[in-house]
Design an enzyme around this catalytic site. Structure first.
Site, PDB file in Angstrom:
ATOM      1  N   ASP A   1       0.801  -1.225   0.000  1.00  0.00           N
ATOM      2  CA  ASP A   1       0.000   0.000   0.000  1.00  0.00           C
ATOM      3  C   ASP A   1       0.834   1.276   0.000  1.00  0.00           C
ATOM      4  O   ASP A   1       0.334   2.355   0.290  1.00  0.00           O
ATOM      5  CB  ASP A   1      -0.985   0.012   1.176  1.00  0.00           C
ATOM      6  CG  ASP A   1      -2.189   0.906   0.912  1.00  0.00           C
ATOM      7  OD1 ASP A   1      -2.590   1.027  -0.260  1.00  0.00           O
ATOM      8  OD2 ASP A   1      -2.714   1.494   1.872  1.00  0.00           O
TER       9      ASP A   1
ATOM     10  N   ASP B   1      -4.194  -5.056  -4.738  1.00  0.00           N
ATOM     11  CA  ASP B   1      -3.475  -3.847  -5.189  1.00  0.00           C
ATOM     12  C   ASP B   1      -1.985  -4.039  -5.459  1.00  0.00           C
ATOM     13  O   ASP B   1      -1.296  -3.110  -5.889  1.00  0.00           O
ATOM     14  CB  ASP B   1      -3.731  -2.638  -4.296  1.00  0.00           C
ATOM     15  CG  ASP B   1      -3.007  -2.561  -2.963  1.00  0.00           C
ATOM     16  OD1 ASP B   1      -2.036  -3.295  -2.746  1.00  0.00           O
ATOM     17  OD2 ASP B   1      -3.423  -1.739  -2.131  1.00  0.00           O
TER      18      ASP B   1
ATOM     19  N   ASP C   1     -12.073   1.692   5.705  1.00  0.00           N
ATOM     20  CA  ASP C   1     -11.033   1.762   4.691  1.00  0.00           C
ATOM     21  C   ASP C   1      -9.801   2.499   5.205  1.00  0.00           C
ATOM     22  O   ASP C   1      -8.728   2.405   4.610  1.00  0.00           O
ATOM     23  CB  ASP C   1     -11.545   2.499   3.452  1.00  0.00           C
ATOM     24  CG  ASP C   1     -12.621   1.717   2.726  1.00  0.00           C
ATOM     25  OD1 ASP C   1     -12.433   0.512   2.502  1.00  0.00           O
ATOM     26  OD2 ASP C   1     -13.659   2.311   2.379  1.00  0.00           O
TER      27      ASP C   1
END
Length: 331
Positions: free
Chosen positions: A117, A155, A306
């Site tokens: 991330d 991701d 989130d």
């Protein structure tokens, strides 16, 4: 940006009287052998000790039947179990054993790639490539021969494409993704879908070469819309266009929070983070009506934050107010 890990071991997932509140789920899972004709032969496991189930029990005990009824919309559905960094073998074994005892299939999410991330809300991951490989080996041993569907590294691929992950880490990440696919596919009853982002992030033309380099040929397919809000129609179209470029691989769609589609107000750079007014999407099922869409899944656990934006707690923490909003807004 996904932030789902909360650190609860699957080995401790017990009914605690909540099972009766969750009875009646009929969502289905893909077969472990890859034959679409037998898809739906076993439902995914519903964790009776998940955050939503605990919230139902708390509201019920407090006499708040209205809110308990709303959260049941989440608690009755199977959701992804995100394996944590510290004890992967025990967690994977706990979840998959509980699923097998219930005659169901586990849905696991692996989210521990190094430099995860890019330092944002869900930063972290394994310290280096060797640590990741050791962690993955623990996951594989924990799964063993039990029926499992794995969503691989949300991701991780996209951050190689969008410039978020520094170039010096690209070669290692491709190697780790490919190695993870190879190891997991050695397991006899495990299906693996590699995350490819969502219809609002990058185009299929930008994705298919990196996806091939990451080893998509060894995967059962890819995952679309993980933790995002793109509509099922847009996600299906996106997935079909990408599938054509990677050998007609099938895919799964995260429908956990896409009932009202994406949020298009406020800062465009943060419209993915705890957007208001969203709703639950289609319940998990393999009866999608689309040959290339293996399943609609709730990969993101609805009601978990989130990140620390729009008033939310840190990434992955249960946020009952947001969960209630998702349920209320669901048609």
């Amino acid at each position: 940006m996904y932030g789902n890990y909360t650190g609860r071991s699957g080995a401790g997932a017990v009914a605690l009287g909540v099972t009766l509140l969750l009875a009646g789920c009929s969502s289905s899972a893909p077969s472990s052998g890859g034959d679409k004709s037998s898809a739906g032969s076993a439902p995914y496991w519903v964790n009776p000790d998940g955050n939503a189930a605990r919230q139902v029990a708390a509201y019920t005990k407090a006499g708040n039947g209205r809110d308990a009824g709303l959260i049941k919309k989440i608690a009755r559905q199977p959701v992804g179990e995100w394996i944590g960094p510290d004890n992967p073998e025990a967690e994977a074994k706990g979840f998959t054993e509980a699923a097998r005892k219930a005659g169901r299939e586990a849905l696991l999410v692996l989210y521990n790639i190094p430099h995860r991330d890019c330092g944002q809300f869900s930063k972290g991951g394994a310290a280096d490539g060797d640590a990741y490989r050791a962690w993955l080996e623990g996951v594989a041993k924990g799964i063993g021969d039990r029926r499992t569907t794995v969503i691989l590294e949300p991701d991780a691929l996209l951050h190689l494409i969008d410039g978020c992950t520094p170039q010096e880490f690209h070669e290692e990440r491709y190697d780790l993704l490919k190695g993870a696919l190879e190891r997991l596919k050695q397991l006899p009853h495990t299906r693996v879908y590699m995350d490819v982002g969502n219809a609002g992030w990058r185009t299929p033309d930008a994705l298919f070469r990196p996806l091939r380099q990451a080893g998509i040929a060894d995967a059962d397919g890819f995952a679309v819309n993980v933790s995002n809000f793109q509509t099922t129609a847009a996600s299906t179209d996106f997935g079909k266009r990408l599938s054509v470029k990677v050998g007609n691989k099938p895919f799964v769609i995260d429908t956990s929070r896409n009932g009202n589609g994406p949020y298009d107000e406020g800062d465009p750079e943060e419209n993915w983070c705890n957007p208001p007014g969203r709703a639950l999407g289609e319940p998990p099922t393999t009866d999608t009506g689309e040959d290339l869409v293996d399943a609609y899944l709730w990969i993101k656990r609805p009601g978990e934050s989130d990140g620390a934006c729009k008033g939310g707690p840190k990434a992955g923490e249960w946020w009952p107010e947001y969960a209630l909003g998702l349920a209320r807004n669901t048609r």
